[in-house]
Design an enzyme around this catalytic site. Structure first.
Site, PDB file in Angstrom:
ATOM      1  N   HIS A  45      67.665  11.694  -1.548  1.00  0.00           N
ATOM      2  CA  HIS A  45      67.662  12.959  -0.800  1.00  0.00           C
ATOM      3  C   HIS A  45      68.659  12.928   0.354  1.00  0.00           C
ATOM      4  O   HIS A  45      68.389  13.458   1.428  1.00  0.00           O
ATOM      5  CB  HIS A  45      66.253  13.308  -0.295  1.00  0.00           C
ATOM      6  CG  HIS A  45      65.409  13.943  -1.360  1.00  0.00           C
ATOM      7  ND1 HIS A  45      65.505  15.270  -1.699  1.00  0.00           N
ATOM      8  CD2 HIS A  45      64.492  13.409  -2.197  1.00  0.00           C
ATOM      9  CE1 HIS A  45      64.653  15.542  -2.676  1.00  0.00           C
ATOM     10  NE2 HIS A  45      64.032  14.421  -3.006  1.00  0.00           N
ATOM     11  N   ASP A  47      72.184  13.089  -0.753  1.00  0.00           N
ATOM     12  CA  ASP A  47      73.472  13.474  -1.358  1.00  0.00           C
ATOM     13  C   ASP A  47      73.859  14.907  -1.041  1.00  0.00           C
ATOM     14  O   ASP A  47      74.951  15.336  -1.371  1.00  0.00           O
ATOM     15  CB  ASP A  47      73.487  13.214  -2.881  1.00  0.00           C
ATOM     16  CG  ASP A  47      72.517  14.093  -3.662  1.00  0.00           C
ATOM     17  OD1 ASP A  47      71.536  14.598  -3.064  1.00  0.00           O
ATOM     18  OD2 ASP A  47      72.746  14.267  -4.871  1.00  0.00           O
ATOM     19  N   GLY A 136      62.465  15.306 -18.279  1.00  0.00           N
ATOM     20  CA  GLY A 136      61.496  15.627 -17.232  1.00  0.00           C
ATOM     21  C   GLY A 136      60.938  14.418 -16.519  1.00  0.00           C
ATOM     22  O   GLY A 136      59.860  14.467 -15.934  1.00  0.00           O
ATOM     23  N   GLY A 138      62.758  12.590 -14.179  1.00  0.00           N
ATOM     24  CA  GLY A 138      63.528  12.280 -12.968  1.00  0.00           C
ATOM     25  C   GLY A 138      64.633  11.284 -13.221  1.00  0.00           C
ATOM     26  O   GLY A 138      65.094  10.610 -12.306  1.00  0.00           O
ATOM     27  N   SER A 140      67.509  12.187 -14.831  1.00  0.00           N
ATOM     28  CA  SER A 140      68.737  12.975 -14.989  1.00  0.00           C
ATOM     29  C   SER A 140      69.103  13.286 -16.431  1.00  0.00           C
ATOM     30  O   SER A 140      70.269  13.170 -16.826  1.00  0.00           O
ATOM     31  CB  SER A 140      69.928  12.296 -14.308  1.00  0.00           C
ATOM     32  OG  SER A 140      69.738  12.259 -12.946  1.00  0.00           O
ATOM     33  N   ASP A 189      73.659  12.812  -9.457  1.00  0.00           N
ATOM     34  CA  ASP A 189      73.322  12.528 -10.859  1.00  0.00           C
ATOM     35  C   ASP A 189      74.557  12.621 -11.752  1.00  0.00           C
ATOM     36  O   ASP A 189      74.771  11.787 -12.637  1.00  0.00           O
ATOM     37  CB  ASP A 189      72.251  13.510 -11.345  1.00  0.00           C
ATOM     38  CG  ASP A 189      71.030  13.510 -10.440  1.00  0.00           C
ATOM     39  OD1 ASP A 189      70.863  12.543  -9.678  1.00  0.00           O
ATOM     40  OD2 ASP A 189      70.272  14.483 -10.480  1.00  0.00           O
ATOM     41  N   TYR A 241      62.201  21.129  -3.208  1.00  0.00           N
ATOM     42  CA  TYR A 241      63.535  20.532  -3.078  1.00  0.00           C
ATOM     43  C   TYR A 241      64.404  21.428  -2.177  1.00  0.00           C
ATOM     44  O   TYR A 241      65.058  20.956  -1.244  1.00  0.00           O
ATOM     45  CB  TYR A 241      64.168  20.373  -4.470  1.00  0.00           C
ATOM     46  CG  TYR A 241      65.491  19.638  -4.471  1.00  0.00           C
ATOM     47  CD1 TYR A 241      65.544  18.283  -4.762  1.00  0.00           C
ATOM     48  CD2 TYR A 241      66.685  20.298  -4.195  1.00  0.00           C
ATOM     49  CE1 TYR A 241      66.750  17.601  -4.770  1.00  0.00           C
ATOM     50  CE2 TYR A 241      67.893  19.634  -4.202  1.00  0.00           C
ATOM     51  CZ  TYR A 241      67.926  18.287  -4.498  1.00  0.00           C
ATOM     52  OH  TYR A 241      69.125  17.612  -4.500  1.00  0.00           O
TER      53      TYR A 241
HETATM   54  C1  GLA Z   1      67.699  14.969  -7.729  1.00  0.00           C
HETATM   55  C2  GLA Z   1      68.993  15.711  -7.466  1.00  0.00           C
HETATM   56  C3  GLA Z   1      70.014  14.814  -6.789  1.00  0.00           C
HETATM   57  C4  GLA Z   1      69.410  14.138  -5.563  1.00  0.00           C
HETATM   58  C5  GLA Z   1      68.055  13.510  -5.900  1.00  0.00           C
HETATM   59  C6  GLA Z   1      67.373  12.952  -4.689  1.00  0.00           C
HETATM   60  O1  GLA Z   1      67.912  13.954  -8.655  1.00  0.00           O
HETATM   61  O2  GLA Z   1      69.549  16.162  -8.692  1.00  0.00           O
HETATM   62  O3  GLA Z   1      71.155  15.558  -6.450  1.00  0.00           O
HETATM   63  O4  GLA Z   1      69.305  15.019  -4.489  1.00  0.00           O
HETATM   64  O5  GLA Z   1      67.199  14.440  -6.511  1.00  0.00           O
HETATM   65  O6  GLA Z   1      68.089  11.886  -4.182  1.00  0.00           O
END
Ligand code: GLA
Length: 404
Positions: A45, A47, A136, A138, A140, A189, A241
């Site tokens: 959190h 980026d 789903g 986390g 990516s 990501d 978010y």
């Molecule tokens: C998700 C978002 C990223 C980043 C993370 C937290 O994966 O896609 O851009 O903000 O959350 O680090």
């Protein structure tokens, strides 16, 4: 029984997809490309506020077999979805198309917005997708899909594929995600999926978009990075978010800086006093404290890794999780349980990874303890009546590229 989710072999998966493409669309694809999912070692959190992150690419990839068309139409099928989605390229834009096709059709649109040119961007294409990044979780899966399409199109229009070229592709994929898919994420990501190399993580500086490679020889240090997919749902399009992002942007504005990267950890107390004076000061203080200390932890983690001291980063991983749980408030019951159990069973460090509110956690463990930690987490979930988690081994893998 503890369930491990393994990545299939690249060549066989790509060859099978090419055959299936021919069956589905009646012609051979021009090629097959793939892009990986990621885990973030640390730097969560931050980026979207100019911070540092340290992601690595997973061996789990999304494959795309693709063939250009000339009628400005994208036709796409997926082995994980039923039916075919047909999108006219002139209908692609903010919020359109909806659903998973946004991550496919949004890419040629975004590449053009970013100045890429070529007939394969305007003519459309047929594509068949095969995703092996858990969906789903986390990890990516959406970035993997965008980046697989982007690397295919970039090759077809002969765009440069060195790291600078890939940085341009990553920012186009982020644009597709932000505008077409409507998820206001940062760029970590996509950078991980396109710019990582086997055997290491990238130290991504989101203030200037630069990347440096950081070797990560976990096996050589007798360690492994265990990924625990909590199976608890999460969504980045969701409001939390966006609210965290808004908090951080507001704090930066109050502090008179373009982003929180500009607040040195040595000046943290003064910054906390300043934002603390606001009516919602207590919340802003915690958000700022997370971002500033997290960025510092990433720099310290990268330093230790460069000194070959992977076994010394556990406390930093733990502090990252605690900060995300208490100050940034993006953890959840399943993530906290995973982290607590992993630590209690000998993990050197454990933390949530990715956006949070569900998704996955990582644990740095001695290689000979992987199974024991996984079983302990499994048992804890069963004891609390939770859906069984899934486990992955995070071997630092290659970024997006061509398979066939
Ligand atoms: C998700 C978002 C990223 C980043 C993370 C937290 O994966 O896609 O851009 O903000 O959350 O680090």
């Amino acid at each position: 029984m503890t369930e491990f989710f393994d990545a299939p072999a690249r060549p066989g998966t790509a060859a099978a997809l090419a055959r299936e493409f021919r069956d589905a669309f009646g012609e051979d694809p021009e090629g097959v490309w793939s892009a990986p999912g990621r885990v973030n070692l640390i730097g969560e959190h931050v980026d979207y506020t100019g911070g540092l992150c340290l992601p690595l690419a997973l061996p789990h990839r999304t494959f795309v077999a693709l063939r250009p068309r000339t009628d400005s139409t994208v036709r796409v099928r997926s082995r994980q979805e039923t039916g075919e989605v047909v999108v006219a390229l002139d209908e692609v834009g903010a919020g359109s198309p909806s659903g998973w096709a946004a991550y496919v059709a949004g890419v040629p649109w975004a590449l053009q917005q970013k100045g890429f040119e070529g007939p394969s961007l305007t003519g459309g294409f047929d594509a068949l997708v095969d995703g092996h990044v858990p969906y789903g979780s986390g990890l990516s899966s959406s970035a993997a899909l965008e980046c697989a399409v982007a690397i295919a199109l970039a090759e077809l229009v002969e765009a440069p594929l060195d790291d600078t070229g890939r940085a341009g592709l990553a920012s186009a994929c982020q644009l597709a995600e932000n505008v077409v898919a409507g998820a206001n994420t940062g760029g970590m990501d996509q950078a991980a999926s396109l710019r990582c190399h086997a055997g290491g993580a990238i130290l991504l500086d989101t203030d200037d978009d630069s990347v440096s490679q950081v070797a990560l020889d976990l096996a050589g240090a007798g360690l492994a990075l265990l990924v625990v997919d909590t199976r608890a749902g999460h969504s980045h399009a969701g409001g939390e978010y966006g609210r965290r992002r808004a908090d951080v942007e507001r704090a930066a504005e109050l502090l008179g800086v373009p982003n929180l990267r500009r607040v040195d950890v040595a000046d943290l107390d003064a910054a906390l006093d300043r934002v603390g004076a606001e009516p919602d000061g207590e919340v802003l203080r915690r958000r700022v404290r997370h971002a500033v200390t997290e960025i510092d932890r990433v720099a310290r983690t990268a330093d230790l890794l460069r000194q070959g001291r992977a076994d010394g980063i556990g406390d930093l991983l733990n502090a990252s999780h605690d900060s995300l749980r208490d100050d940034y408030e993006v953890s959840c019951r399943e993530l906290d349980l995973t982290v607590d159990v992993a630590r209690a069973h000998g993990a050197l460090g454990a933390r949530m990874t990715g956006g949070g509110f569900g998704g996955s956690a990582i644990a740095l463990v001695r290689a000979d303890r992987v199974q024991a930690v996984a079983e302990a987490v499994d048992a804890a979930y069963a004891g609390q009546g939770l859906t069984a988690p899934r486990f992955l081994a995070a071997l630092p893998s290659e970024g997006a590229g061509r398979d066939l």
